[in-house]
Design a protein around this motif. Structure first.
Motif, PDB file in Angstrom:
ATOM      1  N   ARG A   1      28.256  14.940 -48.783  1.00  0.00           N
ATOM      2  CA  ARG A   1      29.435  14.690 -47.952  1.00  0.00           C
ATOM      3  C   ARG A   1      30.306  15.942 -47.897  1.00  0.00           C
ATOM      4  N   ALA A   2      31.097  16.027 -46.847  1.00  0.00           N
ATOM      5  CA  ALA A   2      31.972  17.193 -46.661  1.00  0.00           C
ATOM      6  C   ALA A   2      32.987  17.285 -47.793  1.00  0.00           C
ATOM      7  N   GLY A   3      33.235  18.520 -48.214  1.00  0.00           N
ATOM      8  CA  GLY A   3      34.226  18.768 -49.253  1.00  0.00           C
ATOM      9  C   GLY A   3      33.661  18.787 -50.658  1.00  0.00           C
ATOM     10  N   ILE A   4      32.351  18.568 -50.779  1.00  0.00           N
ATOM     11  CA  ILE A   4      31.702  18.577 -52.092  1.00  0.00           C
ATOM     12  C   ILE A   4      30.577  19.603 -52.071  1.00  0.00           C
ATOM     13  N   VAL A   5      30.556  20.479 -53.067  1.00  0.00           N
ATOM     14  CA  VAL A   5      29.478  21.456 -53.204  1.00  0.00           C
ATOM     15  C   VAL A   5      28.225  20.745 -53.692  1.00  0.00           C
TER      16      VAL A   5
ATOM     17  N   GLN B   1      31.042  28.313 -66.810  1.00  0.00           N
ATOM     18  CA  GLN B   1      32.177  28.415 -65.909  1.00  0.00           C
ATOM     19  C   GLN B   1      33.264  27.469 -66.401  1.00  0.00           C
ATOM     20  N   THR B   2      34.511  27.851 -66.188  1.00  0.00           N
ATOM     21  CA  THR B   2      35.632  27.018 -66.582  1.00  0.00           C
ATOM     22  C   THR B   2      36.060  26.174 -65.394  1.00  0.00           C
ATOM     23  N   LEU B   3      36.167  24.856 -65.626  1.00  0.00           N
ATOM     24  CA  LEU B   3      36.455  23.912 -64.560  1.00  0.00           C
ATOM     25  C   LEU B   3      37.605  22.990 -64.944  1.00  0.00           C
ATOM     26  N   LEU B   4      38.402  22.641 -63.948  1.00  0.00           N
ATOM     27  CA  LEU B   4      39.461  21.649 -64.107  1.00  0.00           C
ATOM     28  C   LEU B   4      38.874  20.313 -63.681  1.00  0.00           C
ATOM     29  N   VAL B   5      38.812  19.364 -64.595  1.00  0.00           N
ATOM     30  CA  VAL B   5      38.252  18.048 -64.305  1.00  0.00           C
ATOM     31  C   VAL B   5      39.405  17.082 -64.049  1.00  0.00           C
ATOM     32  N   CYS B   6      39.286  16.317 -62.958  1.00  0.00           N
ATOM     33  CA  CYS B   6      40.351  15.379 -62.606  1.00  0.00           C
ATOM     34  C   CYS B   6      39.767  14.075 -62.091  1.00  0.00           C
ATOM     35  N   ARG B   7      40.619  13.065 -62.071  1.00  0.00           N
ATOM     36  CA  ARG B   7      40.245  11.783 -61.496  1.00  0.00           C
ATOM     37  C   ARG B   7      40.792  11.751 -60.084  1.00  0.00           C
ATOM     38  N   VAL B   8      39.954  11.314 -59.148  1.00  0.00           N
ATOM     39  CA  VAL B   8      40.346  11.186 -57.747  1.00  0.00           C
ATOM     40  C   VAL B   8      40.051   9.746 -57.350  1.00  0.00           C
ATOM     41  N   GLY B   9      41.020   9.078 -56.762  1.00  0.00           N
ATOM     42  CA  GLY B   9      40.827   7.674 -56.431  1.00  0.00           C
ATOM     43  C   GLY B   9      40.831   6.841 -57.697  1.00  0.00           C
ATOM     44  N   GLU B  10      40.164   5.700 -57.627  1.00  0.00           N
ATOM     45  CA  GLU B  10      40.171   4.780 -58.766  1.00  0.00           C
ATOM     46  C   GLU B  10      39.398   5.309 -59.973  1.00  0.00           C
ATOM     47  N   GLN B  11      38.170   5.815 -59.748  1.00  0.00           N
ATOM     48  CA  GLN B  11      37.347   6.188 -60.887  1.00  0.00           C
ATOM     49  C   GLN B  11      36.538   7.463 -60.701  1.00  0.00           C
ATOM     50  N   GLU B  12      36.633   8.103 -59.574  1.00  0.00           N
ATOM     51  CA  GLU B  12      35.761   9.240 -59.293  1.00  0.00           C
ATOM     52  C   GLU B  12      36.184  10.486 -60.068  1.00  0.00           C
ATOM     53  N   ARG B  13      35.223  11.101 -60.744  1.00  0.00           N
ATOM     54  CA  ARG B  13      35.465  12.358 -61.471  1.00  0.00           C
ATOM     55  C   ARG B  13      35.091  13.520 -60.571  1.00  0.00           C
ATOM     56  N   MET B  14      35.981  14.475 -60.477  1.00  0.00           N
ATOM     57  CA  MET B  14      35.709  15.674 -59.695  1.00  0.00           C
ATOM     58  C   MET B  14      36.187  16.877 -60.477  1.00  0.00           C
TER      59      MET B  14
ATOM     60  N   ASP C   1      31.491  15.386 -59.408  1.00  0.00           N
ATOM     61  CA  ASP C   1      31.363  16.100 -58.139  1.00  0.00           C
ATOM     62  C   ASP C   1      32.195  17.374 -58.191  1.00  0.00           C
ATOM     63  N   ILE C   2      31.647  18.462 -57.662  1.00  0.00           N
ATOM     64  CA  ILE C   2      32.341  19.752 -57.625  1.00  0.00           C
ATOM     65  C   ILE C   2      32.941  19.918 -56.236  1.00  0.00           C
ATOM     66  N   ILE C   3      34.255  20.102 -56.181  1.00  0.00           N
ATOM     67  CA  ILE C   3      34.979  20.166 -54.910  1.00  0.00           C
ATOM     68  C   ILE C   3      34.781  21.508 -54.224  1.00  0.00           C
ATOM     69  N   ASP C   4      34.548  21.467 -52.927  1.00  0.00           N
ATOM     70  CA  ASP C   4      34.466  22.647 -52.066  1.00  0.00           C
ATOM     71  C   ASP C   4      35.873  22.882 -51.502  1.00  0.00           C
ATOM     72  N   ILE C   5      36.631  23.730 -52.180  1.00  0.00           N
ATOM     73  CA  ILE C   5      38.036  23.956 -51.829  1.00  0.00           C
ATOM     74  C   ILE C   5      38.187  24.426 -50.392  1.00  0.00           C
ATOM     75  N   ALA C   6      37.339  25.319 -49.925  1.00  0.00           N
ATOM     76  CA  ALA C   6      37.471  25.863 -48.562  1.00  0.00           C
ATOM     77  C   ALA C   6      37.427  24.758 -47.515  1.00  0.00           C
ATOM     78  N   THR C   7      36.529  23.800 -47.658  1.00  0.00           N
ATOM     79  CA  THR C   7      36.430  22.700 -46.697  1.00  0.00           C
ATOM     80  C   THR C   7      37.651  21.812 -46.744  1.00  0.00           C
ATOM     81  N   VAL C   8      38.131  21.500 -47.942  1.00  0.00           N
ATOM     82  CA  VAL C   8      39.309  20.640 -48.086  1.00  0.00           C
ATOM     83  C   VAL C   8      40.535  21.322 -47.488  1.00  0.00           C
ATOM     84  N   VAL C   9      40.740  22.584 -47.794  1.00  0.00           N
ATOM     85  CA  VAL C   9      41.902  23.320 -47.286  1.00  0.00           C
ATOM     86  C   VAL C   9      41.827  23.457 -45.768  1.00  0.00           C
TER      87      VAL C   9
END
Length: 145
Positions: free
Chosen positions: A103-107, A1-14, A118-126
């Motif tokens: 936690r909520a927002g993470i698959v 699967q193709t994923l967009l990897v980003c930094r969230v907060g100080e050091q968290e990879r999502m 961590d893989i983000i659960d877009i539906a929960t965040v939106v």
């Protein structure tokens, strides 16, 4: 699967499945306005709500400079911007969730590029911005005259 990897907060990879990303944008901090307590930006003729992912996951707003990196999620002509600290990479790897969400927002979590991500659960965040976003006829269009 193709994923967009980003930094969230100080050091968290999502990561976000690239199929759920409409666009990658940058907005000047000065372009961010508010509708009530919700940060928004004028985007392609609409008012697009923004979700600071650092604040969503940790309760503490992210530390940003003059520009905000925004991952745009769009559905049925509506958009929500997910503010991230930094876009790190786009990767194509087999997605093997090794740890289910705690936690909520993470698959769940997977190893991408030899790092726990961590893989983000877009539906929960939106839904945190607008519970009717993925439902039928929310907002002004659904109001009675």
């Amino acid at each position: 699967q193709t994923l967009l990897v980003c930094r969230v907060g100080e050091q968290e990879r999502m990561a976000i499945p690239l199929a759920q990303v409409a666009r990658l944008e940058e907005f000047a901090t000065s372009a961010i306005e508010h509708s009530g307590e919700q940060p928004v930006v004028q985007y392609r003729g609409e008012i697009m709500p923004l979700v600071d992912l650092a604040a969503f996951f940790s309760g503490e707003p992210g530390q940003y400079g003059e520009m905000r990196h925004v991952v745009v999620y769009a559905e049925r002509g509506r958009s929500v911007g997910l503010v991230v600290g930094q876009i790190l990479d786009i990767v194509s790897e087999r997605l093997d969730i090794q740890r289910r969400a705690v936690r909520a927002g993470i698959v769940g979590s997977a190893v991408l590029q030899q790092r726990v991500t961590d893989i983000i659960d877009i539906a929960t965040v939106v839904a945190s911005v607008d519970p009717s976003f993925t439902g039928a006829r929310g907002g002004v269009a659904g109001m009675a005259a």
